[in-house]
Design a protein around this motif. Structure first.
Motif, PDB file in Angstrom:
ATOM      1  N   TYR A 131      20.172  70.397   8.722  1.00  0.00           N
ATOM      2  CA  TYR A 131      21.422  69.896   9.316  1.00  0.00           C
ATOM      3  C   TYR A 131      21.726  68.495   8.802  1.00  0.00           C
ATOM      4  O   TYR A 131      22.884  68.101   8.701  1.00  0.00           O
ATOM      5  CB  TYR A 131      21.344  69.905  10.849  1.00  0.00           C
ATOM      6  N   GLY A 132      20.658  67.726   8.490  1.00  0.00           N
ATOM      7  CA  GLY A 132      20.863  66.411   7.873  1.00  0.00           C
ATOM      8  C   GLY A 132      21.543  66.550   6.523  1.00  0.00           C
ATOM      9  O   GLY A 132      22.442  65.768   6.181  1.00  0.00           O
ATOM     10  N   VAL A 133      21.117  67.562   5.766  1.00  0.00           N
ATOM     11  CA  VAL A 133      21.777  67.816   4.471  1.00  0.00           C
ATOM     12  C   VAL A 133      23.249  68.158   4.721  1.00  0.00           C
ATOM     13  O   VAL A 133      24.157  67.605   4.083  1.00  0.00           O
ATOM     14  CB  VAL A 133      21.079  68.976   3.718  1.00  0.00           C
ATOM     15  N   ALA A 134      23.500  69.061   5.675  1.00  0.00           N
ATOM     16  CA  ALA A 134      24.874  69.490   5.955  1.00  0.00           C
ATOM     17  C   ALA A 134      25.764  68.300   6.328  1.00  0.00           C
ATOM     18  O   ALA A 134      26.883  68.150   5.834  1.00  0.00           O
ATOM     19  CB  ALA A 134      24.879  70.518   7.085  1.00  0.00           C
ATOM     20  N   ARG A 135      25.232  67.448   7.192  1.00  0.00           N
ATOM     21  CA  ARG A 135      25.988  66.310   7.720  1.00  0.00           C
ATOM     22  C   ARG A 135      26.506  65.390   6.617  1.00  0.00           C
ATOM     23  O   ARG A 135      27.576  64.783   6.754  1.00  0.00           O
ATOM     24  CB  ARG A 135      25.042  65.514   8.617  1.00  0.00           C
ATOM     25  N   ALA A 136      25.753  65.311   5.531  1.00  0.00           N
ATOM     26  CA  ALA A 136      26.139  64.413   4.437  1.00  0.00           C
ATOM     27  C   ALA A 136      27.397  64.897   3.717  1.00  0.00           C
ATOM     28  O   ALA A 136      27.969  64.160   2.916  1.00  0.00           O
ATOM     29  CB  ALA A 136      24.983  64.277   3.446  1.00  0.00           C
ATOM     30  N   PHE A 137      27.827  66.120   3.998  1.00  0.00           N
ATOM     31  CA  PHE A 137      28.961  66.673   3.261  1.00  0.00           C
ATOM     32  C   PHE A 137      30.145  67.006   4.179  1.00  0.00           C
ATOM     33  O   PHE A 137      31.015  67.801   3.805  1.00  0.00           O
ATOM     34  CB  PHE A 137      28.526  67.912   2.471  1.00  0.00           C
ATOM     35  N   ALA A 138      30.197  66.424   5.355  1.00  0.00           N
ATOM     36  CA  ALA A 138      31.322  66.598   6.278  1.00  0.00           C
ATOM     37  C   ALA A 138      31.815  68.043   6.315  1.00  0.00           C
ATOM     38  O   ALA A 138      32.960  68.328   5.981  1.00  0.00           O
ATOM     39  CB  ALA A 138      32.465  65.653   5.885  1.00  0.00           C
ATOM     40  N   PRO A 139      30.972  68.977   6.747  1.00  0.00           N
ATOM     41  CA  PRO A 139      31.368  70.385   6.696  1.00  0.00           C
ATOM     42  C   PRO A 139      32.404  70.754   7.758  1.00  0.00           C
ATOM     43  O   PRO A 139      32.468  70.116   8.812  1.00  0.00           O
ATOM     44  CB  PRO A 139      30.047  71.116   6.976  1.00  0.00           C
ATOM     45  N   LEU A 140      33.194  71.784   7.478  1.00  0.00           N
ATOM     46  CA  LEU A 140      34.074  72.355   8.501  1.00  0.00           C
ATOM     47  C   LEU A 140      33.259  73.274   9.404  1.00  0.00           C
ATOM     48  O   LEU A 140      33.518  73.362  10.605  1.00  0.00           O
ATOM     49  CB  LEU A 140      35.209  73.160   7.854  1.00  0.00           C
ATOM     50  N   LEU A 141      32.288  73.973   8.799  1.00  0.00           N
ATOM     51  CA  LEU A 141      31.489  74.956   9.526  1.00  0.00           C
ATOM     52  C   LEU A 141      30.039  74.883   9.089  1.00  0.00           C
ATOM     53  O   LEU A 141      29.758  74.750   7.891  1.00  0.00           O
ATOM     54  CB  LEU A 141      31.999  76.386   9.226  1.00  0.00           C
ATOM     55  N   VAL A 142      29.137  74.980  10.057  1.00  0.00           N
ATOM     56  CA  VAL A 142      27.709  75.145   9.777  1.00  0.00           C
ATOM     57  C   VAL A 142      27.200  76.189  10.760  1.00  0.00           C
ATOM     58  O   VAL A 142      27.478  76.081  11.950  1.00  0.00           O
ATOM     59  CB  VAL A 142      26.895  73.858  10.015  1.00  0.00           C
ATOM     60  N   ASN A 143      26.533  77.216  10.266  1.00  0.00           N
ATOM     61  CA  ASN A 143      25.886  78.088  11.248  1.00  0.00           C
ATOM     62  C   ASN A 143      24.496  78.498  10.806  1.00  0.00           C
ATOM     63  O   ASN A 143      24.210  78.689   9.632  1.00  0.00           O
ATOM     64  CB  ASN A 143      26.733  79.318  11.598  1.00  0.00           C
TER      65      ASN A 143
END
Lengths: 267, 317
Positions: free
Chosen positions: B170-182
């Motif tokens: 989730y830290g990786v995801a957060r760095a890319f301002a995602p619209l969706l993460v699941n």
């Protein structure tokens, strides 16, 4: 009245004609917003059949006998997973041979001639898939590979294997390429789908990114004959380019089903 | 008006990713599942296809199919084809109309390498998606999937437990301002989450960690046939997540993904969750559903006439 059918309170969906385009469970109708009872029961029955496929016993000796009639030389080995439950819980055990099997393979390697491609067959997650699809696939594939001047060693039938086992078997035999055919996770409508994974220069430390995969091998998916043609093309391309995995491009063009093995469900 | 990048994480709302997969990527088969989902009020998070074939040409075809549908019916949503990020980049560079850039990610560098990605590649993909200017300036254009066990599966866990490594993803995801993460919580199988109880626990853990990290977190409530789990376990997790304010779930026709060979939540499940917890679809999408006479403001589905516009267009009828 006791004999009367209960009224069907569910509402049909007026697009059941779209079912001709897909096997997906569309136009199921609804009761309020929920699934009608008959669809709930159909689903539970399909799930029970898929569960049976997962736990169907693998007759490794029977499959070996059938493959010998191809004809081919066939050996039977066992992974380090002692039973089905251990296999499901410990993927690492499925990626290596049992001590006894490692010894037999080492002995076989010492007396065997050079081998360009080793073929492994396993139950994986569906013994049904290995029993039904592996014989027709190999019947079609081996002549194609021989025509491409691949030197093929014996076929190894291995109980309870994971994809990664191809590295241990391939490197023990000094094979340039290793191919493993194994049952994929059974879907609700497709309990007998076979997957084929291969890697170039098999050995320790390889990951899914180093392998290629042809999946959904079954008569109603990618039929064994077509899968054999595709695999032969891919294996020839891997040997020509001396690599496999995400860097290997499909020689048959973009519309053919080639995926890098990411992530491999049978990993 | 085109697809409006509907927001899926407003309080009091529940969005659905419409997942119309087909084992051979047949355009008519995919379109039939999309129509089914839209008529059940689903598709506001994204209409996202997992392609059977990971090729730039196929990815481009599917993105054009989605774009045509979204434009024709003016659906306030966004498209995604969940091929490998390098495949999507190639399709984008060949002119494909890409809304969201997808990638599976994990919580260690080595596991991401086994997925064939690194942070630089994700940055390149994000920049490429933004350069299309299909979304408003500053929009979120990334879609990530994760799941406990992916590092262990790739022998890239460095001895660390799978829940900690999931939070690192989730830290990786957060760095890319995602619209969706699941999280695709039960997809990886019993090797990592053995039974219904473990899947339920992991689903709640993932939802919790996603919320803590401020992510637009959704959950693919799912299981495979080799897990000791069944649809009742999924109903339990779905209901718990509804109570915990999950942002979005998956919508698969009849729960049965005929391409990926696993069971997720259905369009009917989404109806259940929205009605029980009084959660509206994303506002733009709710307005579209009302205008299309699909769903009433009280969240009840309306009867659909055989002459409904979604059933009379594009040769599907």
């Amino acid at each position: 009245m006791a004999s009367a059918e209960p009224a069907d309170l569910s509402l049909p969906d007026p697009w059941s004609h779209l079912r001709r385009h897909t096997d997906a469970r569309i136009a199921l109708g609804r009761a309020g917003g929920s699934l009608p009872t008959r669809e709930l029961l159909r689903f539970a029955a399909a799930h029970a059949l898929a569960r049976d496929a997962v736990h169907a016993p693998f007759d490794a000796e029977g499959l070996a006998a059938e493959l010998r009639a191809l004809p081919a030389e066939v050996g039977v080995l066992t992974s380090a997973a002692p039973d089905r439950t251990a296999y499901l819980l410990r993927p690492d055990l499925g990626r290596r041979l049992s001590d006894a099997s490692r010894l037999s393979l080492t002995r076989a390697a010492a007396s065997a001639g050079p081998c360009d491609l080793v073929i492994i067959v396993s139950d994986g997650l569906s013994a049904l898939a290995a029993h039904r699809q592996a014989p027709p696939l190999l019947r079609a594939l081996r002549p194609r590979l021989e025509a491409l001047n691949f030197r093929l060693g014996p076929i190894w039938v291995v109980r309870h294997a994971r994809v990664g086992l191809l590295d241990e078997v391939g490197s023990a035999l000094g094979a340039e390429l290793a191919l493993i055919l194994l049952g994929e996770r059974p879907g609700l409508g497709a309990p007998d789908s076979l997957g084929a994974y291969f890697g170039y220069a098999p050995g320790p430390g390889h990951t899914d990114a180093d392998r290629n995969c042809v999946s959904n091998i079954r008569p109603a998916g990618l039929p064994p004959e077509a899968a054999a043609a595709k695999l032969a093309d891919l294996l020839a391309a891997a040997r020509r380019g001396r690599h496999s995995g995400t860097t290997l491009k499909d020689p048959a063009g973009p519309s053919a089903p080639l995926s890098p093995a990411l992530p491999s469900p049978a990993g | 008006m085109r697809g409006g990048y509907a927001v899926s994480r407003l309080r009091g709302h529940l969005a659905v990713r419409l997942q119309p997969n087909h084992p051979t990527d047949d355009p008519h088969g995919i379109a039939a599942s999309i129509v089914d989902g839209l008529l059940y009020g689903c598709g506001d998070a994204v209409i996202g296809i997992n392609p059977a074939t990971d090729s730039p040409a196929r990815t481009g075809e599917l993105l054009r199919l989605l774009d045509d549908l979204i434009q024709t019916y003016r659906i306030p949503t966004q498209s995604c084809v969940l091929a490998h990020v390098t495949t999507q980049l190639a399709a984008l560079r060949a002119g494909a109309p890409l809304d969201l850039m997808f990638q599976s990610i994990a919580g260690t560098e080595a596991a991401n390498a086994s997925f064939g990605v690194n942070l630089a590649l994700l940055r390149e993909a994000q920049a490429a998606a933004l350069s299309l200017r299909r979304a408003p300036p500053g929009a979120q254009v990334m879609y990530f999937e994760t799941g406990q066990g992916s590092c262990l599966s790739a022998s890239a866990h460095h001895g660390c437990d799978q829940q900690t490594l999931e939070a690192r993803a989730y830290g990786v995801a957060r760095a890319f301002a995602p619209l969706l993460v699941n999280t695709v919580v039960g997809f990886i199988g019993p090797e990592y989450l053995y039974d219904g109880k473990q899947i339920i626990r992991a689903g709640l853990e993932d939802h919790f960690c996603g919320k803590l990290l401020g992510l637009p977190m959704g959950v693919d409530v799912c299981y495979t046939n080799h897990s000791e789990a069944d649809p009742d376990d999924m109903d339990t997790l779905l209901t718990l997540l509804g109570a915990a304010g999950v942002n979005y779930i998956m919508g698969v026709p009849g729960s049965d993904d005929i391409m990926l060979g696993y069971q997720s939540t259905s369009f009917h499940d989404a109806q259940y969750l929205r009605q029980v917890f009084a959660r509206q679809p994303a506002p733009e999408f709710a307005a579209w559903l009302a205008a299309m006479d699909i769903q009433a403001p009280d969240l009840r589905l309306r009867p659909v006439s055989p002459q409904h516009p979604l059933l009379s267009g594009d040769g599907l009828g």
